[in-house]
Design a protein around this motif. Structure first.
Motif: not given
Length: 122
Positions: A50-51, A54
């Motif tokens: 996700a990071q 993102m």
């Protein structure tokens, strides 16, 4: 896009079986350590993915394959965790608490309900 999600989901499901079974056998105790290992490592992985993906519009297929497919196949607990972290990071502490408690209680209740329903039919 569905192809990439399916490929990631297949890989995640197989790895869940292998990693969870290995951890459980290695522990050699009557505690669901294999599931715990899968849930914790899945949460770590969805955080990494996700990071990394993102704020990028590129690699949409890779993001879908890794986050929705792989992590979803590996453990849905990771999706619950990333959503809860998102609420906390957004300052929505009360929503995060309600979501956490509600998810936990309803999931356990639904599991018991499913077990009870099938037991009554047998």
């Amino acid at each position: 896009m569905l192809f990439w999600i399916a490929m990631g989901g297949a890989a995640g499901s197989v790895l869940r079986y292998v990693a969870g079974g290995f951890a459980q056998r290695a522990a050699g105790i009557a505690f669901p350590l294999g599931t715990l290992v899968v849930n914790v490592t899945g949460c770590f992985l969805i955080g990494v993915f996700a990071q990394h993906y993102m704020n990028t519009q590129t690699h949409q297929e890779m993001r879908a394959m890794l986050i929705t497919g792989f992590c979803g196949g590996y453990t849905t607990f990771s999706a619950f965790s990333i959503e809860t972290v998102g609420l906390i990071q957004g300052g929505e502490y009360q929503k995060a608490a309600v979501y956490t408690v509600t998810s936990f209680l309803l999931s356990l209740t639904a599991t018991f309900a499913g077990i009870t329903a099938v037991a009554k039919l047998q």
